[in-house]
Design a protein around this motif. Structure first.
Motif, PDB file in Angstrom:
ATOM      1  N   VAL A  42      38.123  50.554  16.915  1.00  0.00           N
ATOM      2  CA  VAL A  42      37.090  51.355  17.564  1.00  0.00           C
ATOM      3  C   VAL A  42      36.336  52.122  16.476  1.00  0.00           C
ATOM      4  O   VAL A  42      36.936  52.916  15.749  1.00  0.00           O
ATOM      5  CB  VAL A  42      37.690  52.327  18.594  1.00  0.00           C
ATOM      6  CG1 VAL A  42      36.589  53.127  19.277  1.00  0.00           C
ATOM      7  CG2 VAL A  42      38.520  51.567  19.626  1.00  0.00           C
ATOM      8  N   VAL A  43      35.041  51.850  16.395  1.00  0.00           N
ATOM      9  CA  VAL A  43      34.208  52.483  15.371  1.00  0.00           C
ATOM     10  C   VAL A  43      33.209  53.400  16.063  1.00  0.00           C
ATOM     11  O   VAL A  43      32.447  52.962  16.929  1.00  0.00           O
ATOM     12  CB  VAL A  43      33.457  51.422  14.527  1.00  0.00           C
ATOM     13  CG1 VAL A  43      32.647  52.106  13.428  1.00  0.00           C
ATOM     14  CG2 VAL A  43      34.420  50.410  13.946  1.00  0.00           C
ATOM     15  N   GLU A  44      33.224  54.653  15.694  1.00  0.00           N
ATOM     16  CA  GLU A  44      32.253  55.628  16.185  1.00  0.00           C
ATOM     17  C   GLU A  44      31.657  56.360  14.987  1.00  0.00           C
ATOM     18  O   GLU A  44      32.178  56.271  13.865  1.00  0.00           O
ATOM     19  CB  GLU A  44      32.910  56.626  17.140  1.00  0.00           C
ATOM     20  CG  GLU A  44      33.499  56.010  18.393  1.00  0.00           C
ATOM     21  CD  GLU A  44      34.062  57.065  19.334  1.00  0.00           C
ATOM     22  OE1 GLU A  44      33.422  58.131  19.476  1.00  0.00           O
ATOM     23  OE2 GLU A  44      35.140  56.834  19.909  1.00  0.00           O
ATOM     24  N   ALA A  45      30.592  57.074  15.223  1.00  0.00           N
ATOM     25  CA  ALA A  45      29.956  57.816  14.140  1.00  0.00           C
ATOM     26  C   ALA A  45      30.922  58.803  13.498  1.00  0.00           C
ATOM     27  O   ALA A  45      30.864  59.056  12.288  1.00  0.00           O
ATOM     28  CB  ALA A  45      28.713  58.537  14.663  1.00  0.00           C
ATOM     29  N   LYS A  46      31.846  59.337  14.292  1.00  0.00           N
ATOM     30  CA  LYS A  46      32.762  60.363  13.778  1.00  0.00           C
ATOM     31  C   LYS A  46      33.978  59.778  13.079  1.00  0.00           C
ATOM     32  O   LYS A  46      34.760  60.522  12.475  1.00  0.00           O
ATOM     33  CB  LYS A  46      33.213  61.266  14.915  1.00  0.00           C
ATOM     34  CG  LYS A  46      34.012  60.543  15.997  1.00  0.00           C
ATOM     35  CD  LYS A  46      34.378  61.495  17.129  1.00  0.00           C
ATOM     36  CE  LYS A  46      35.197  60.783  18.204  1.00  0.00           C
ATOM     37  NZ  LYS A  46      35.535  61.698  19.331  1.00  0.00           N
TER      38      LYS A  46
ATOM     39  N   ALA B  66      29.656  53.203  20.543  1.00  0.00           N
ATOM     40  CA  ALA B  66      30.894  52.810  19.886  1.00  0.00           C
ATOM     41  C   ALA B  66      30.906  51.295  19.724  1.00  0.00           C
ATOM     42  O   ALA B  66      30.431  50.568  20.605  1.00  0.00           O
ATOM     43  CB  ALA B  66      32.115  53.257  20.682  1.00  0.00           C
ATOM     44  N   LEU B  67      31.426  50.831  18.601  1.00  0.00           N
ATOM     45  CA  LEU B  67      31.655  49.411  18.376  1.00  0.00           C
ATOM     46  C   LEU B  67      33.141  49.148  18.539  1.00  0.00           C
ATOM     47  O   LEU B  67      33.969  49.807  17.897  1.00  0.00           O
ATOM     48  CB  LEU B  67      31.198  49.009  16.970  1.00  0.00           C
ATOM     49  CG  LEU B  67      31.607  47.603  16.493  1.00  0.00           C
ATOM     50  CD1 LEU B  67      30.899  46.523  17.305  1.00  0.00           C
ATOM     51  CD2 LEU B  67      31.304  47.424  15.013  1.00  0.00           C
ATOM     52  N   VAL B  68      33.492  48.202  19.409  1.00  0.00           N
ATOM     53  CA  VAL B  68      34.893  47.847  19.644  1.00  0.00           C
ATOM     54  C   VAL B  68      35.084  46.399  19.219  1.00  0.00           C
ATOM     55  O   VAL B  68      34.523  45.481  19.825  1.00  0.00           O
ATOM     56  CB  VAL B  68      35.293  48.037  21.117  1.00  0.00           C
ATOM     57  CG1 VAL B  68      36.753  47.619  21.324  1.00  0.00           C
ATOM     58  CG2 VAL B  68      35.078  49.473  21.555  1.00  0.00           C
TER      59      VAL B  68
ATOM     60  N   LEU C 160      25.704  53.975  13.523  1.00  0.00           N
ATOM     61  CA  LEU C 160      25.914  54.125  14.959  1.00  0.00           C
ATOM     62  C   LEU C 160      25.453  55.498  15.428  1.00  0.00           C
ATOM     63  O   LEU C 160      25.869  56.520  14.870  1.00  0.00           O
ATOM     64  CB  LEU C 160      27.391  53.941  15.310  1.00  0.00           C
ATOM     65  CG  LEU C 160      27.938  52.520  15.356  1.00  0.00           C
ATOM     66  CD1 LEU C 160      29.445  52.554  15.584  1.00  0.00           C
ATOM     67  CD2 LEU C 160      27.260  51.702  16.445  1.00  0.00           C
ATOM     68  N   PRO C 161      24.635  55.571  16.473  1.00  0.00           N
ATOM     69  CA  PRO C 161      24.323  56.869  17.083  1.00  0.00           C
ATOM     70  C   PRO C 161      25.589  57.490  17.667  1.00  0.00           C
ATOM     71  O   PRO C 161      26.578  56.800  17.935  1.00  0.00           O
ATOM     72  CB  PRO C 161      23.316  56.505  18.184  1.00  0.00           C
ATOM     73  CG  PRO C 161      22.755  55.178  17.776  1.00  0.00           C
ATOM     74  CD  PRO C 161      23.878  54.470  17.076  1.00  0.00           C
TER      75      PRO C 161
ATOM     76  N   ARG D  18      27.077  53.733  25.386  1.00  0.00           N
ATOM     77  CA  ARG D  18      26.891  52.302  25.106  1.00  0.00           C
ATOM     78  C   ARG D  18      28.045  51.802  24.251  1.00  0.00           C
ATOM     79  O   ARG D  18      28.424  52.435  23.263  1.00  0.00           O
ATOM     80  CB  ARG D  18      25.568  52.059  24.386  1.00  0.00           C
ATOM     81  CG  ARG D  18      25.336  50.615  23.977  1.00  0.00           C
ATOM     82  CD  ARG D  18      24.022  50.472  23.243  1.00  0.00           C
ATOM     83  NE  ARG D  18      22.904  50.730  24.139  1.00  0.00           N
ATOM     84  CZ  ARG D  18      21.685  51.069  23.718  1.00  0.00           C
ATOM     85  NH1 ARG D  18      21.445  51.220  22.421  1.00  0.00           N
ATOM     86  NH2 ARG D  18      20.712  51.272  24.592  1.00  0.00           N
ATOM     87  N   VAL D  19      28.598  50.643  24.636  1.00  0.00           N
ATOM     88  CA  VAL D  19      29.718  50.050  23.914  1.00  0.00           C
ATOM     89  C   VAL D  19      29.299  48.674  23.402  1.00  0.00           C
ATOM     90  O   VAL D  19      28.867  47.817  24.185  1.00  0.00           O
ATOM     91  CB  VAL D  19      30.967  49.929  24.803  1.00  0.00           C
ATOM     92  CG1 VAL D  19      32.139  49.383  23.994  1.00  0.00           C
ATOM     93  CG2 VAL D  19      31.330  51.279  25.416  1.00  0.00           C
TER      94      VAL D  19
END
Length: 342
Positions: A38-42, A23-25, A18-19, A94-95
């Motif tokens: 909730v998935v984010e790069a961090k 975020a991927l929800v 993921l950039p 972007r989600v």
């Protein structure tokens, strides 16, 4: 949390891919509760969104398919329940939404108006879609204005405005008597790669027998004029995008943990890495205007570089919403993008 959310060993790979501005929800529904991963790069986190019953009640009162109903209060309540608790930072532009159950029919682009929104079946499916070859061509195959009124079509009315839509969008066209199942299969087979396949016709949804949901095309023996989900699954196509410019093409049979089985999932299985479809019965004039604007932004006819599909859909919806006669969500919010955003 990993068991509840159905997290696989691919989650870490998804996070790393993921950039920073995405975020991927992934939503999950149990008997009583609703939660979001909730998935984010961090990193990742699980957000408890409360009881399911109250969200279901809000969805039952959300009447976006009726321009005479004011949805403002219900939309605000859904935003407070489903998206605000996610606490997405301003850097998230972007989600990627992985819905479950009835949440597959929620127009999250309306709940997150300042961000690009894309629907994905799952994190695993997102990885598989990235492996599809897509299309390398510039041509747009557009089908519309099918001939109805006989055989298995019953009393389907002629789809108004679809001929104008096809003529404005398509570089190769199947209109009227040519808008058949056989004609579509032949064109898909004669061009190795399409920029887009655009299908403007009536959509017929069967939520109990999802494989029988169909696009109503011109009847021509031996085909019955109904391109069913079952038949779509057997197609093989190389294209960047499929646009299902018809009513309710984003609907199907809802599975609590597996998403929606219907036309959109059928075309992704057939090889399209992204599909635009609708969540309710749409207005013909507003749809034509939205589609023309989308293609102007995404696939400019002067062959200049267009913007991504997610950005183009968001901008086209904003263009429709800015016109007083079409500002109600009924006219623009039904359109959603499944698959890859760019």
């Amino acid at each position: 949390a990993a068991v509840t959310m159905g997290v696989t060993e691919e989650l870490d790979a998804t996070r790393k891919a993921l950039p920073a501005d995405q975020a991927l929800v992934s939503f999950a529904l149990t008997t009583w509760r609703i939660a979001a991963l909730v998935v984010e790069a961090k990193g990742t986190r699980v957000v408890d969104l409360g009881d399911v019953a109250s969200v279901r009640k809000l969805l039952e009162t959300l009447r976006l398919d009726d321009p005479d109903q004011d949805p403002t209060g219900t939309v605000a309540a859904l935003r407070a329940r489903l998206t605000r608790p996610l606490a997405l930072g301003k850097h998230i532009e972007r989600v990627l939404i992985s819905p479950t159950g009835p949440l597959g029919y929620v127009p999250f682009g309306m709940l997150l108006p300042d961000r690009e929104v894309v629907y994905v079946p799952s994190a695993t499916a997102l990885g598989l879609l990235r492996d599809l070859p897509g299309g390398s061509g510039r041509a747009v195959l557009a089908l519309g204005d099918p001939v109805y009124g006989r055989g298995t079509h019953g009393n389907l009315p002629a789809p108004p405005a679809t001929a104008r839509e096809v003529n404005a969008i398509g570089t190769e066209r199947l209109l009227g008597a040519q808008a058949t199942e056989a004609g579509l299969r032949e064109r898909l087979g004669t061009n190795a790669s399409w920029r887009a396949v655009h299908l403007a016709c009536h959509g017929l949804v069967d939520t109990e027998h999802a494989m029988q949901s169909s696009l109503a095309l011109t009847q021509s023996a031996p085909d019955d004029g109904h391109l069913t989900v079952y038949e779509v699954f057997k197609l093989r196509m190389a294209t960047d995008l499929v646009v299902l410019s018809a009513c309710e093409t984003g609907k199907g049979r809802i599975y609590q943990t597996e998403g929606i089985l219907g036309l959109a999932s059928g075309f992704m299985f057939a090889g399209a890495p992204r599909v635009i479809c609708s969540l309710w019965k749409v207005d013909d004039a507003a749809t034509q205007a939205l589609m023309v604007k989308f293609y102007e932004l995404w696939n400019p006819k002067d062959r200049s570089q267009g913007i991504g599909a997610a950005a183009a859909l968001k901008a086209a919806q904003a263009y429709i919403r800015a016109q007083p006669k079409w500002e109600h969500p009924y006219y623009w919010a039904a359109w959603v993008l499944w698959g890859l955003p760019d």
